[in-house]
Design a protein around this motif. Structure first.
Motif, short mmCIF file in Angstrom:
data_model
loop_
_atom_site.label_atom_id
_atom_site.label_comp_id
_atom_site.label_asym_id
_atom_site.label_seq_id
_atom_site.Cartn_x
_atom_site.Cartn_y
_atom_site.Cartn_z
N SER A 37 0.81 -1.22 0.00
CA SER A 37 0.00 0.00 0.00
C SER A 37 0.84 1.27 0.00
CB SER A 37 -0.95 0.02 1.21
OG SER A 37 -0.22 -0.15 2.42
N LEU A 38 1.96 1.27 0.71
CA LEU A 38 2.73 2.50 0.87
C LEU A 38 3.30 3.01 -0.44
CD1 LEU A 38 4.13 4.73 2.46
CD2 LEU A 38 5.94 3.09 3.02
N LEU A 39 4.09 2.20 -1.12
CA LEU A 39 4.75 2.67 -2.34
C LEU A 39 3.76 3.05 -3.43
CD1 LEU A 39 7.91 0.37 -2.55
CD2 LEU A 39 7.67 2.64 -1.53
N PRO A 40 2.70 2.25 -3.67
CA PRO A 40 1.72 2.70 -4.67
C PRO A 40 1.12 4.05 -4.33
CG PRO A 40 1.41 0.37 -4.20
CD PRO A 40 2.41 0.87 -3.21
N ALA A 41 0.85 4.30 -3.06
CA ALA A 41 0.27 5.59 -2.66
C ALA A 41 1.25 6.73 -2.90
CB ALA A 41 -0.13 5.55 -1.19
N VAL A 42 2.52 6.50 -2.62
CA VAL A 42 3.53 7.55 -2.83
C VAL A 42 3.69 7.83 -4.32
CG1 VAL A 42 5.98 8.10 -2.58
CG2 VAL A 42 4.74 7.08 -0.67
#
Length: 974
Positions: free
Chosen positions: A927-932
């Motif tokens: 979730s983190l990298l796609p959101a960034v």
């Protein structure tokens, strides 16, 4: 372990299947328990890659004469998902939505798909699957079908059976068939002989079925023979399989009937009662108002929830006084005006029944209306965590599930609960109550210690007397959670000899050789068979002496540190909340691997088996234990999110400490542990680290020597580290700055930014030190298992901080993993009351800013920009991650949002290690990298953890800033 391992079976399965095959003791031990109080060691475990694997595994098991157990989330409370069998766990790979028809409101899913995952996929279509069980974050659709699950809104939507169109299943002889309405066409028909035999049985036994089956909504005991009644044309054979607990066939696909999403605007009436009996007597009247749910919360649950940080704010928001019971009544009609009318009618009804805020004693009560959607969701979360809140009792006695969910007609509910309370008192115990008052189905658990023979006898006596009572009320002894080991024995009492014989005839017609989950529903063992219990005769007391303080788990039965540590491990009741795939943080490694071993539950079970002597000598320091703990990133999410409070990060320290004591430190562990000590010298090697990071062959050479992954860059020391003198002097209110190792030597700009922001707001930060060395929390020593070294550092820092703290000064730090060690692990290091004094004074920089918002707001100039925030896991575990958002919103014009993310995956050195770097990347990609990457190019990416910033910077790749830097950049002219 009580099971004969079959090497021939294992070899055949490995050769034939694409999925994983495991027969080792640790894996089998992890699958020996579910959320019940039973433990039965399986023969082996398979995680099939798909239906073809299932068919092959069934063929081999049939030829080898080995029974098979279908398993999903493993959250069953009656022992139906444990057996001496070959376990086929569908939850890792068989998780697809095979087809979706939004117009027809139909979906076909594989059995391992989790309910919440299905509903996330359905939401864009305006649909959901409405059997909303409390374990929705980990319950699989196959398990729900096997159990005939219900959910809190069954008043409106019915049970799993009511929402199942049909099932595709493999029969014991290998035949693949689709079970649904008997007149429906299909390319995989049920064998004609089986159909005719079942319909004939239904016709023959119709009179007995109608006479014996309880006429209540919540009846899930035995087989659904009423699906075969001639009056139910067309008969749905799939409904016979629903609730069969994997004893008749192996489900490979389930066709579901979907429903439109409930209206976004709902209304909740929290009915307060001064007496439990009053609440039970009122339920029959409340349901006449047409609610979608009427859920019970008793005073025991309220008291326990108030002690859990996760739930305390929710209670403070809506609870009034000290009620003996709440009934949470939900109205969800399309017309909100109608919802408002019904809540008003609910308030009138409560007054008519004599409950008012002006009342006293048993007549105290009234309705608190809740319209805020977020608060409604929080209240729902609290209620659905009911079982696990109850299980958070730290005493040896725990609420035990065996008369858990009997259902009686509503007019008898108050009388039934009163008599049951008297029954518990007669046997020297009490009950905990919660759940589905509107359906007459209450989850009641007597508090017992099943390690004691007298409590085992009490369990048997209570079961016999309670089920006789239920039968007299024409209720169902199994109203939601199925039969398993707990209730199958009592079918004869509830249904009579003829129906039980019919159950056996159905089982034998489907499965004559007993391939599927034998001994459940028909021909069961005794429910109190000691050999089947988790705490059996061979369950040993731990002799592992812990390095940390576990005295919070001390009881008369746990007088020693070894037993207190064992008690902490035993807090895991296998509820499976750690298997959630979204929301919160726990458990990040499980989300990446979908391996039971990598869940908090899997680790706790392995620890429990090792401590109790069931995995052989030296199991606590074995390679199997090291493998079990390898992917625990110490995120501490379980400390906050595990409903029973299993603190696996702390337990991992114990495992690592014992392992280091037995085997010593590796070079990599030594480099990590002693980083604070050698950091002042290592900064002179900055050029060498930079060279390593840019030279592949050198990185590979260092990988071979140290185990740091060549493809990951190592943090580089700053040429201008932070000096304590930079935070000395200045006018204003003094505060103590805890300058941690990571920000001091690697990212000193963050500390300088914090100093600037504090001074701008009129504070005078002072960086504390002791003995000419910077202070250290001991975190790196704890990570390496060097508890004594960590204690030395903590004591040194504690002595330096204590005078300032006693003078009323706060201790402010930037790095969550360091600063929050003062509030967490320091309290377990045996440092006395002084450690608690410092813990109470310690806070993160952003928390300090947020709590003094108006004082800081004046120093920031406007900045029109967007900020995307990722919070450190430890900040989330301590409930302070939102303080980053609050602090940043003090900057005028700055639009701030928080990423809903689990662990970034770096977790100290975890993301740098050659054996864990791939999993670390998977965690970040969840979730983190796609959101960034989706964030606008000019958006500010904010992360308050050093490791989080490193992970985002390398893998996104985007520069992530500390909150201190962002706030410092927004300072106006001073």
């Amino acid at each position: 372990m009580g099971v004969t391992v079959r090497p021939g079976l294992e070899r055949r399965l490995r050769a034939a299947l694409k999925g994983e095959v495991r027969f080792d003791a640790a894996t089998r031990g992890r699958y020996a328990t579910d959320a019940s109080h039973y433990q039965v060691m399986p023969i082996g475990v398979v995680t099939p890659a798909g239906p073809e694997d299932v068919a092959e595994a069934l063929r081999i098991a049939r030829e080898e004469g080995v029974p098979v157990l279908a398993r999903g989330g493993g959250t069953s409370q009656c022992g139906q998902t444990v057996n001496e069998a070959l376990v086929l766990d569908c939850s890792r790979h068989m998780t697809r939505i095979l087809s979706l028809d939004p117009d027809a409101r139909r979906a076909v899913v594989e059995p391992g798909l989790v309910l919440d995952e299905l509903n996330r996929a359905l939401k864009p279509h305006g649909l959901w699957f409405p059997v909303d069980v409390s374990t929705a974050s980990r319950a699989t659709l196959g398990g729900m079908a096997g159990n005939n699950s219900c959910g809190s809104r069954s008043l409106r939507y019915g049970t799993m059976r009511d929402n199942t169109v049909g099932l595709e299943a493999i029969l014991a002889d290998g035949t693949v068939a689709r079970f649904g309405p008997v007149d429906a066409g299909t390319d995989r028909p049920v064998p004609p002989g089986l159909v005719s035999d079942l319909l004939a049985l239904g016709a023959r036994e119709a009179e007995e079925i109608l006479a014996r089956f309880p006429q209540v909504q919540r009846r899930v005991g035995g087989y659904n023979l009423d699906a075969l009644l001639p009056a139910n044309r067309p008969q749905n054979l799939g409904h016979l399989l629903v609730g069969s607990e994997g004893t008749l066939a192996f489900f490979t696909a389930i066709e579901l009937a979907l429903s439109p999403l409930p209206p976004a605007r709902r209304r909740l009436g929290a009915c307060h009662f001064g007496s439990f009996h009053g609440a039970m007597a009122s339920a029959q009247h409340i349901v006449r108002l047409g609610p979608t749910a009427v859920e019970l919360v008793d005073s025991t649950m309220l008291e326990l929830a108030a002690s859990i940080p996760l739930f305390r704010p929710t209670l403070e928001a809506f609870l009034r006084g000290a009620p003996e019971a709440l009934l949470l009544v939900e109205f969800a009609e399309e017309d909100d005006a109608e919802n408002a009318r019904r809540v008003a009618a609910l308030a009138d009804l409560m007054r008519d029944l004599g409950f008012s805020w002006e009342g006293t004693g048993t007549r105290f009560g009234g309705v608190v209306e809740v319209t805020d959607a977020k608060l409604q969701a929080s209240i729902t979360e609290l209620r659905t965590a009911g079982l696990n809140i109850m299980m958070s009792m730290k005493e040896e006695r725990k609420p035990v599930s065996f008369v858990e969910d009997a259902a009686v007609p509503l007019e008898h509910l108050a009388d039934y609960t009163a008599r049951l309370t008297e029954l518990f008192e007669k046997h020297g115990t009490r009950g905990t109550w919660y759940a589905h008052a509107g359906s007459g189905c209450l989850h009641v658990r007597p508090v017992l210690n099943l390690k004691l023979e007298k409590d085992l006898r009490a369990m048997r006596a209570i079961a016999e007397e309670a089920f006789a009572m239920v039968r007299a009320y024409k209720g169902s002894h199994s109203g939601e959670h199925g039969d398993g080991i707990v209730r199958s024995e009592f079918h004869r009492m509830m249904f009579g000899d003829r129906i039980v014989s019919t159950f056996e005839a159905v089982k034998d017609r489907f499965d004559p050789a007993g391939l599927f989950n034998p001994g459940r529903i028909v021909r069961p063992p005794r429910m109190d068979d000691r050999s089947l219990l988790r705490y059996h005769d061979r369950y040993a007391a731990s002799t592992v002496v812990p390095r940390l303080d576990w005295s919070e788990f001390a009881t008369e039965a746990r007088p020693t540190p070894a037993l207190q540590f064992q008690g902490a491990v035993e807090m895991c009741n296998n509820n499976g909340a750690c298997r959630a795939l979204a929301g919160g943080v726990m458990c990040p490694s499980y989300r990446a691997t979908r391996e039971e071993r990598d869940s908090t539950r899997g680790r706790a079970n392995t620890l429990r088996l090792a401590l109790s002597g069931q995995l052989g000598p030296d199991a606590f320091t074995s390679e199997a234990m090291a493998e079990t703990m390898a992917l625990c990133v110490g995120c501490k999410a379980c400390k906050r999110e595990c409903p029973t409070g299993v603190d696996m990060a702390r337990m991992k320290i114990e495992v690592q400490a014992a392992r280091v004591a037995a085997r010593g430190l590796s070079l990599r562990e030594r480099l990590i542990a002693f980083l604070p000590r050698y950091a002042p010298l290592a900064r002179h090697a900055r050029a060498a680290i930079a060279w390593r990071n840019r030279t592949p062959w050198l990185a590979r050479a260092i990988e071979r020597a140290t185990g740091f992954a060549a493809e990951r860059s190592l943090p580089e020391w700053s040429t201008e580290p932070f000096r304590d003198a930079e935070a000395a002097g200045g006018a204003g209110e003094r505060v103590i700055l805890f300058a941690d190792t990571f920000n001091r030597w690697f990212e000193p700009t963050n500390l300088r930014g914090a100093v600037a922001v504090l001074r701008a707001a009129g504070f005078a930060p002072v960086a504390a030190s002791a003995g000419g060395r910077p202070l250290c929390c001991g975190r790196t020593f704890l990570a390496a298992g060097l508890v004594d070294r960590a204690r030395e550092e903590a004591r040194r820092s504690l002595e330096a901080l204590l005078p300032a703290v006693r003078a009323g000064l706060p201790v402010i730090g930037l790095e969550p993993s360091c600063l929050l060690t003062l509030k967490d692990e320091w309290l377990a290091l045996g440092l006395g009351a002084a450690a608690r004094e410092v813990a109470e004074a310690a806070m993160l920089f952003e928390s300090f800013v947020a709590r003094r918002g108006e004082r800081f707001r004046a120093v920031f100039r406007p900045r029109e920009a967007e900020a995307l925030v990722h919070g450190h896991c430890h900040a989330k575990a301590h409930g302070v991650a939102q303080d980053i958002v609050a602090a940043l919103r003090l900057v005028p014009g700055l639009s701030v949002s928080m990423v809903e993310s689990s662990c970034c995956g770096m977790a100290g050195s975890f993301g740098l290690q050659v054996e864990t770097a791939p999993v670390a990347r998977k965690m970040a990609e969840l979730s983190l990298l796609p959101a960034v990457r989706r964030a606008a190019s000019d958006a500010i990416v904010v992360a308050n953890g050093t490791s989080c910033r490193h992970q985002i910077g390398e893998l996104a790749p985007r520069e992530a800033l500390s909150p201190a830097r962002v706030l410092a950049a927004a300072l106006g002219p001073q």
